[in-house]
Scaffold this motif. Structure first.
Motif, short mmCIF file in Angstrom:
data_model
loop_
_atom_site.label_atom_id
_atom_site.label_comp_id
_atom_site.label_asym_id
_atom_site.label_seq_id
_atom_site.Cartn_x
_atom_site.Cartn_y
_atom_site.Cartn_z
N GLY A 14 0.82 -1.20 0.00
CA GLY A 14 0.00 0.00 0.00
C GLY A 14 0.86 1.25 0.00
O GLY A 14 1.73 1.41 0.86
N PRO A 17 -0.89 7.15 2.54
CA PRO A 17 -0.14 7.84 3.61
C PRO A 17 0.56 6.88 4.58
O PRO A 17 1.71 7.14 4.97
CB PRO A 17 -1.22 8.65 4.32
N ALA A 18 -0.09 5.78 4.96
CA ALA A 18 0.55 4.85 5.92
C ALA A 18 1.78 4.22 5.29
O ALA A 18 2.87 4.23 5.89
CB ALA A 18 -0.45 3.78 6.36
N ASP A 37 2.32 -0.82 -4.58
CA ASP A 37 0.92 -0.35 -4.61
C ASP A 37 0.32 -0.77 -5.93
O ASP A 37 0.94 -0.62 -6.98
CB ASP A 37 0.83 1.17 -4.45
N LYS A 38 -0.89 -1.29 -5.87
CA LYS A 38 -1.51 -1.79 -7.09
C LYS A 38 -1.88 -0.66 -8.06
O LYS A 38 -1.98 -0.88 -9.26
CB LYS A 38 -2.73 -2.64 -6.75
N ARG A 39 -2.07 0.54 -7.50
CA ARG A 39 -2.44 1.66 -8.39
C ARG A 39 -1.22 2.14 -9.17
O ARG A 39 -0.16 2.33 -8.59
CB ARG A 39 -2.97 2.84 -7.58
N ARG A 47 -9.48 12.48 -1.51
CA ARG A 47 -10.16 12.10 -0.27
C ARG A 47 -9.78 13.12 0.81
O ARG A 47 -10.41 14.14 0.93
CB ARG A 47 -9.79 10.67 0.11
N ALA A 48 -8.72 12.85 1.56
CA ALA A 48 -8.36 13.78 2.63
C ALA A 48 -7.85 15.09 2.04
O ALA A 48 -7.35 15.14 0.92
CB ALA A 48 -7.30 13.15 3.50
N GLN A 112 -5.10 14.96 -0.83
CA GLN A 112 -4.36 13.72 -0.58
C GLN A 112 -3.50 13.29 -1.76
O GLN A 112 -2.41 12.74 -1.57
CB GLN A 112 -5.35 12.61 -0.19
N LEU A 137 -0.21 -7.07 -4.57
CA LEU A 137 -0.01 -8.27 -3.73
C LEU A 137 -1.14 -9.23 -4.09
O LEU A 137 -2.31 -8.94 -3.87
CB LEU A 137 -0.10 -7.92 -2.25
N MET A 196 -20.02 11.61 -3.28
CA MET A 196 -19.01 12.66 -3.42
C MET A 196 -18.92 13.06 -4.89
O MET A 196 -18.92 12.21 -5.77
CB MET A 196 -17.66 12.13 -2.92
N ASP A 289 -5.78 2.76 7.47
CA ASP A 289 -7.18 2.33 7.32
C ASP A 289 -7.33 0.82 7.37
O ASP A 289 -8.43 0.32 7.61
CB ASP A 289 -7.75 2.86 5.98
N ALA A 299 -11.18 15.09 10.32
CA ALA A 299 -10.13 14.75 9.36
C ALA A 299 -8.90 14.12 10.03
O ALA A 299 -7.79 14.64 9.99
CB ALA A 299 -9.72 16.01 8.59
N GLY A 301 -8.03 10.63 9.67
CA GLY A 301 -7.63 9.33 9.10
C GLY A 301 -6.18 9.29 8.67
O GLY A 301 -5.44 8.36 9.02
N VAL A 302 -5.75 10.26 7.90
CA VAL A 302 -4.37 10.25 7.39
C VAL A 302 -3.39 10.42 8.56
O VAL A 302 -2.37 9.73 8.65
CB VAL A 302 -4.17 11.36 6.35
C1 LIG Z 1 -14.59 10.51 1.25
C2 LIG Z 1 -13.44 10.46 2.19
C3 LIG Z 1 -13.00 11.62 2.78
C4 LIG Z 1 -11.92 11.59 3.63
N1 LIG Z 1 -11.49 12.74 4.19
C5 LIG Z 1 -10.44 12.71 5.02
C6 LIG Z 1 -9.92 13.90 5.58
O1 LIG Z 1 -10.40 14.99 5.34
N2 LIG Z 1 -8.84 13.81 6.39
C7 LIG Z 1 -8.26 12.62 6.68
O2 LIG Z 1 -7.27 12.60 7.42
N3 LIG Z 1 -8.72 11.48 6.16
C8 LIG Z 1 -9.78 11.50 5.34
N4 LIG Z 1 -10.22 10.35 4.79
C9 LIG Z 1 -9.57 9.10 5.15
C10 LIG Z 1 -8.22 8.95 4.45
O3 LIG Z 1 -8.38 9.05 3.07
C11 LIG Z 1 -7.63 7.62 4.88
O4 LIG Z 1 -7.64 7.57 6.29
C12 LIG Z 1 -6.21 7.44 4.39
O5 LIG Z 1 -6.15 7.39 3.00
C13 LIG Z 1 -5.63 6.17 4.98
O6 LIG Z 1 -4.36 5.96 4.44
P1 LIG Z 1 -3.82 4.49 4.23
O7 LIG Z 1 -2.45 4.64 3.70
O8 LIG Z 1 -4.03 3.70 5.44
O9 LIG Z 1 -4.78 3.84 3.14
P2 LIG Z 1 -5.07 4.26 1.64
O10 LIG Z 1 -4.82 5.69 1.41
O11 LIG Z 1 -6.43 3.73 1.32
O12 LIG Z 1 -3.98 3.46 0.81
C14 LIG Z 1 -4.06 2.07 0.64
C15 LIG Z 1 -3.28 1.72 -0.62
O13 LIG Z 1 -3.15 0.30 -0.69
C16 LIG Z 1 -3.20 -0.06 -2.05
N5 LIG Z 1 -3.57 -1.49 -2.10
C17 LIG Z 1 -4.70 -2.06 -1.65
N6 LIG Z 1 -4.66 -3.41 -1.86
C18 LIG Z 1 -3.46 -3.67 -2.43
C19 LIG Z 1 -2.83 -4.88 -2.89
N7 LIG Z 1 -3.42 -6.08 -2.79
N8 LIG Z 1 -1.62 -4.78 -3.47
C20 LIG Z 1 -0.99 -3.57 -3.57
N9 LIG Z 1 -1.56 -2.40 -3.17
C21 LIG Z 1 -2.77 -2.46 -2.61
C22 LIG Z 1 -4.24 0.87 -2.65
O14 LIG Z 1 -4.06 1.01 -4.03
C23 LIG Z 1 -3.97 2.17 -1.90
O15 LIG Z 1 -3.13 3.04 -2.61
C24 LIG Z 1 -11.30 10.36 3.91
C25 LIG Z 1 -11.72 9.20 3.31
C26 LIG Z 1 -12.80 9.24 2.46
C27 LIG Z 1 -13.27 7.97 1.81
#
Ligand SMILES: Cc1cc2nc3c(=O)[nH]c(=O)nc-3n(C[C@H](O)[C@H](O)[C@H](O)COP(=O)(O)OP(=O)(O)OC[C@H]3O[C@@H](n4cnc5c(N)ncnc54)[C@H](O)[C@@H]3O)c2cc1C
Length: 505
Positions: A14, A17-18, A37-39, A47-48, A112, A137, A196, A289, A299, A301-302
């Motif tokens: 992934g 941000p994490a 990352d698959k993307r 999003r954020a 984001q 993965l 959205m 997440d 806000a 999550g990130v």
């Molecule tokens: C509508 C909306 C509004 C939001 N607004 C806010 C905000 O204002 N402030 C805030 O802090 N947070 C906000 N969030 C939440 C925030 O977007 C998430 O908390 C944040 O993106 C979490 O980061 P992450 O790295 O854990 O996961 P993600 O950003 O979801 O990243 C996960 C990554 O894993 C990759 N992945 C998944 N499966 C695989 C696999 N099998 N192989 C390889 N790669 C894979 C995906 O492609 C993705 O890039 C919002 C979310 C939504 C849906």
């Protein structure tokens, strides 16, 4: 069966941000990693739109802050409630002016996708890091105390195997890794469906050139957020897309029937307030997440995703470098699971009040308490018997109780105490604490020593001028002695052994 085998200490799945923050921090700690990352490109829906002070402190120490400030949106901080965009403000929530006394960093307003691209550039700048986009993965198994993974590039079909000692599941809210490990999520998974819509329009006539951080439009229960400097915005409104023309929806929500706009993207999402039942399973750690889902109230999550890996990265590094025991790794789940549960509860409650407009959404812990006030309690933190620093309803006040974020204090030359906490433990003392410094000769693990000359330091850190505080690489207080000790060498030796997990308390 793929022939090519990659060996890496840490596989990060992934690149949100994490994952990106994990890559950056592991590199800083001298640990090689592979991030996939698959993307292959950005998603059309931002999003954020920013992170809070604590996450910026992490990025300040990593040297990323200036590049992020260069792309920051010039918003007016705070939230405003209106009936629709044409109406007068019904209510405003403005961050208190005093917050800069507790942190060297303001929160950041940036979309984001932009945030991730800056982090990705920095992550790729480290030799220790390999960052691959467009790599998925496919499957994994737990083998030989580590992980054996199959990864594939969907665009080319190229398949490889990866053997890693640890895997960080930073694969987002629908984490396939979490699912494969059978880890349940606790808490409500549907606090309401939302639609959205991302669009481009000139709204300066109603928002001015420096829009508020967010507008809550009470007539429709929608939120309006500025995302990019080139007039890009998003609205999110309750309900699922029902076939109605998105441009008509945006105009109706804003109360601007004649607004000229271009719709850019749209889609549904669901608010949830959940935390995983376990954040670790053998050599696999859930982060971001994948470990917790918060509604976007406040806000957080990130920021929380980054706090997770900040807690984890130095522990992995300590074990790699022989400065810590596997028990150190066990403390990740022990320390982060309670924070995830607390954040899910606080943001879930705030979400239900968000669109009301009559009261502050956060009437439990304040937003800055949620961001900076969590206190770790685990076997690697030496409790000194003080009161709970993170009770329900608390507002943030800097405290150096063991487990708390070590307080910020400006140091000579425009640096902060926060800048001291990086890739090793740090012993903080004032001038009269020389016995502690002398006792630090040849410690079992790397420890930096810093003498704070500011006369306010002992009071801020809750010690006498001859006391001492040991701070972990993630900037949390591991141990403190309020006064001098008859045997400072033994005191420090015991403290370090406990805080690195090398001995059981
Ligand atoms: C509508 C909306 C509004 C939001 N607004 C806010 C905000 O204002 N402030 C805030 O802090 N947070 C906000 N969030 C939440 C925030 O977007 C998430 O908390 C944040 O993106 C979490 O980061 P992450 O790295 O854990 O996961 P993600 O950003 O979801 O990243 C996960 C990554 O894993 C990759 N992945 C998944 N499966 C695989 C696999 N099998 N192989 C390889 N790669 C894979 C995906 O492609 C993705 O890039 C919002 C979310 C939504 C849906």
């Amino acid at each position: 069966m793929a022939d090519e085998l990659i060996e890496t200490p840490v596989l990060i799945v992934g690149g949100g941000p994490a994952g990106l923050t994990a890559s950056l921090l592991l590199s800083r700690h001298g640990v090689d990693s592979l991030l996939i990352d698959k993307r292959a490109s950005e998603s059309g829906l931002p999003r954020a739109r920013g992170v809070h002070s604590r996450a910026m402190e992490i990025l300040r120490v990593c040297g990323v802050e200036p590049d992020l400030r260069a792309v920051e949106l010039p918003i007016t901080p705070g939230a405003q409630w209106r009936t629709d965009l044409t109406g007068p403000p019904l209510r405003e929530d403005v961050p208190s002016a005093g917050r800069m006394t507790v942190s060297p960093c303001e929160g950041l307003a940036v979309s984001q996708d932009v945030f991730e691209s800056v982090l990705r550039d920095h992550a790729r700048g480290h030799q220790a890091a390999r960052v691959e986009r467009g790599t998925l993965l496919e499957s994994f198994e737990l083998a030989d105390g580590g992980v054996l993974a199959s990864v594939v590039e969907p665009a080319t079909g190229r398949a490889r195997r990866v053997r890693a000692r640890w895997m960080i599941a930073a694969d987002g809210a629908r984490s396939g890794i979490r699912e494969r490990l059978g880890i349940a999520m606790d808490g409500p998974d549907d606090l309401g469906r939302q639609e959205m819509i991302a669009f481009r329009a000139d709204l300066t006539g109603w928002t001015g050139a420096r829009p508020r951080g967010i507008y809550f439009l009470t007539a429709t229960g929608a939120a309006l957020i500025w995302t990019h400097a080139d007039d890009r915005w998003i609205i999110s409104r309750p309900g699922t897309p029902d076939g109605e023309d998105p441009a008509t929806v945006v105009r109706a929500v804003l109360g601007l029937p004649d607004l000229k706009l271009d719709v850019l993207a749209g889609g549904p999402w669901t608010a949830a307030a959940q935390s995983a039942a376990r954040y670790a399973h053998g050599p696999v750690f859930l982060a971001g997440d994948a470990a917790h889902r918060f509604p976007p109230a406040g806000a957080t999550g990130v920021s929380a995703a980054m706090h997770d890996v900040h807690n984890l990265a130095w522990k992995i590094a300590a074990v790699v470098h022989g400065h810590g025991d596997d028990r150190l790794l066990a403390s990740y789940a022990a320390e982060r699971e309670p924070v995830g549960r607390r954040n899910a509860e606080e943001t879930g409650a705030a979400w239900s009040r968000l669109f009301d407009g009559s009261a502050a959404p956060f009437n439990g812990r304040s937003l800055s308490q949620i961001d900076m006030g969590y206190q770790y309690r685990s076997r690697i933190v030496v409790d000194d018997g003080g009161p709970d620093a993170d009770p329900a309803g608390a507002d943030y006040e800097q405290r150096a109780a063991p487990g708390c974020r070590a307080p910020h204090l400006w140091l000579p030359g425009g640096t902060s105490t926060i800048d001291l906490f990086d890739d090793r433990f740090t012993l903080l003392t004032a001038g009269p604490g020389s016995a502690w410094r002398d006792a630090l000769r040849r410690p079992a693990v790397p420890v930096a020593s810093y003498v704070v000359t500011d006369p306010g330091w002992p009071g801020l850190y809750g010690v006498a001028p001859d006391g001492a505080v040991l701070v972990r690489p993630d900037g949390h207080v591991a141990w403190r002695s309020r006064t001098a000790s008859a045997d400072p060498a033994a005191g420090l030796r015991d403290a370090l052994a406990t805080c690195t997990g090398l001995t059981r308390r």
